[in-house]
Design an enzyme around this catalytic site. Structure first.
Site, PDB file in Angstrom:
ATOM      1  N   TYR A  54       0.817  -1.213   0.000  1.00  0.00           N
ATOM      2  CA  TYR A  54       0.000   0.000   0.000  1.00  0.00           C
ATOM      3  C   TYR A  54       0.849   1.260   0.000  1.00  0.00           C
ATOM      4  CZ  TYR A  54      -4.112  -2.873   0.357  1.00  0.00           C
ATOM      5  OH  TYR A  54      -5.096  -3.794   0.070  1.00  0.00           O
ATOM      6  N   ILE A  95     -10.156   3.573  -4.335  1.00  0.00           N
ATOM      7  CA  ILE A  95      -9.598   4.084  -3.086  1.00  0.00           C
ATOM      8  C   ILE A  95      -8.673   5.270  -3.326  1.00  0.00           C
ATOM      9  CG2 ILE A  95      -9.873   1.876  -1.898  1.00  0.00           C
ATOM     10  CD1 ILE A  95      -6.891   1.344  -2.300  1.00  0.00           C
ATOM     11  N   ASP A  96      -8.568   5.717  -4.571  1.00  0.00           N
ATOM     12  CA  ASP A  96      -7.757   6.906  -4.863  1.00  0.00           C
ATOM     13  C   ASP A  96      -8.559   8.179  -4.569  1.00  0.00           C
ATOM     14  OD1 ASP A  96      -9.181   7.902  -7.327  1.00  0.00           O
ATOM     15  OD2 ASP A  96      -8.532   5.980  -8.136  1.00  0.00           O
ATOM     16  N   HIS A 111     -15.208   1.417  -0.758  1.00  0.00           N
ATOM     17  CA  HIS A 111     -14.113   0.487  -0.479  1.00  0.00           C
ATOM     18  C   HIS A 111     -12.979   1.139   0.302  1.00  0.00           C
ATOM     19  CE1 HIS A 111     -15.453  -2.347  -3.985  1.00  0.00           C
ATOM     20  NE2 HIS A 111     -16.192  -2.473  -2.902  1.00  0.00           N
ATOM     21  N   CYS A 119      -6.708   2.642  13.301  1.00  0.00           N
ATOM     22  CA  CYS A 119      -6.120   1.828  14.353  1.00  0.00           C
ATOM     23  C   CYS A 119      -7.050   0.660  14.667  1.00  0.00           C
ATOM     24  CB  CYS A 119      -5.889   2.675  15.597  1.00  0.00           C
ATOM     25  SG  CYS A 119      -5.208   1.747  17.004  1.00  0.00           S
ATOM     26  N   GLY A 178     -16.942   2.428 -15.749  1.00  0.00           N
ATOM     27  CA  GLY A 178     -15.645   1.785 -15.580  1.00  0.00           C
ATOM     28  C   GLY A 178     -15.600   0.716 -14.520  1.00  0.00           C
ATOM     29  N   SER A 180     -16.437  -3.470 -13.530  1.00  0.00           N
ATOM     30  CA  SER A 180     -16.560  -4.778 -14.175  1.00  0.00           C
ATOM     31  C   SER A 180     -17.925  -5.410 -13.974  1.00  0.00           C
ATOM     32  CB  SER A 180     -15.475  -5.720 -13.632  1.00  0.00           C
ATOM     33  OG  SER A 180     -15.693  -5.982 -12.250  1.00  0.00           O
TER      34      SER A 180
END
Length: 235
Positions: A54, A95-96, A111, A119, A178, A180
């Site tokens: 990540y 997640i961007d 997501h 934490c 975009g 699937s």
């Protein structure tokens, strides 16, 4: 006449910004084992490797820029709000942060978000763009070894589903961009929208498993099909 719109975006909307997709032949999960990198069990077994994965993705995101599809959606949202055309909800599986950088207002990240961590001990959630490691202490409870990426892994429940389903039940237009169409619950959103009587639109590179469920479809690069569709919606 006011129309409520819900837009769902997937990895295909960010692909032309240089960020990888996941499930196609050359996608992320064709190169890496998701069970080792995107499950609670994989993180418990080898947190160093998961953090390294990540951290590298954060570096990649820092070099990426929003593309014309992100900008078109932000402009459409601004138009929708300016002219009070109805409710507008942008839901993303990504997640961007490219939607935010393009100007979208508070997209729902079902997501999670790459630029946030939390934490496992106290639940503290915080934003950051630097590297994370097992040695980093939580700024709230001071524990080390308890921080994890704020992303939804396999076997975990997506975020904000109640708000998403509420919006789908009220929407007049549902658009999938975009994505699937193979991952649930997102793959089922088109059916939820259809039950609400919404017009359904698919904008993606090529037809997929759930394409027959849509009333309207436009295929091609996101930077082209999203821009063209958004301009028609504004008109």
């Amino acid at each position: 006449m006011a129309e409520n719109i819900v837009i769902l975006t997937g990895a295909g909307v960010s692909a032309e910004s240089g960020l990888g997709t996941f499930r196609d032949t050359h996608g992320v999960w064709a190169k890496f084992d998701p069970m080792k990198l995107a499950t609670p069990e994989g993180f418990a077994a080898d947190p160093d490797t998961v953090h390294a994965f990540y951290n590298a993705r954060r570096d990649g995101l820092a070099a990426a820029r929003p593309n014309a599809a992100h900008t078109a959606l932000a402009d459409l949202e601004a138009h929708w709000r300016e002219y009070a055309r109805g409710e507008f909800l942008l839901v993303t599986q990504n997640i961007d942060d490219l939607h935010e950088r393009a100007g979208s207002h508070a997209p729902v990240h079902m997501h999670g978000e790459l630029l946030k961590s939390r934490c496992n001990h106290c639940g503290h959630l915080f934003g950051h763009d630097d590297a994370l490691s097992v040695d980093r202490a939580c700024e709230a409870c001071a524990r080390t070894g308890s921080l994890r990426p704020h992303v939804v892994w396999f076997g975990e429940m997506p975020l904000d589903l109640d708000a998403i389903y509420d919006a789908l039940a009220r929407c007049d237009v549902f658009v999938a961009i975009g994505t699937s169409g193979t991952v649930y619950p997102a793959a089922g959103f088109v059916q939820e929208a259809r039950l609400a009587g919404a017009r359904t639109v698919e904008l993606t590179l090529e037809p997929g498993e759930i394409s027959p469920a849509f009333d309207e479809a436009h295929y091609g690069p996101a930077t082209e099909v999203v821009r063209d569709w958004a301009e028609r919606m504004k008109a």
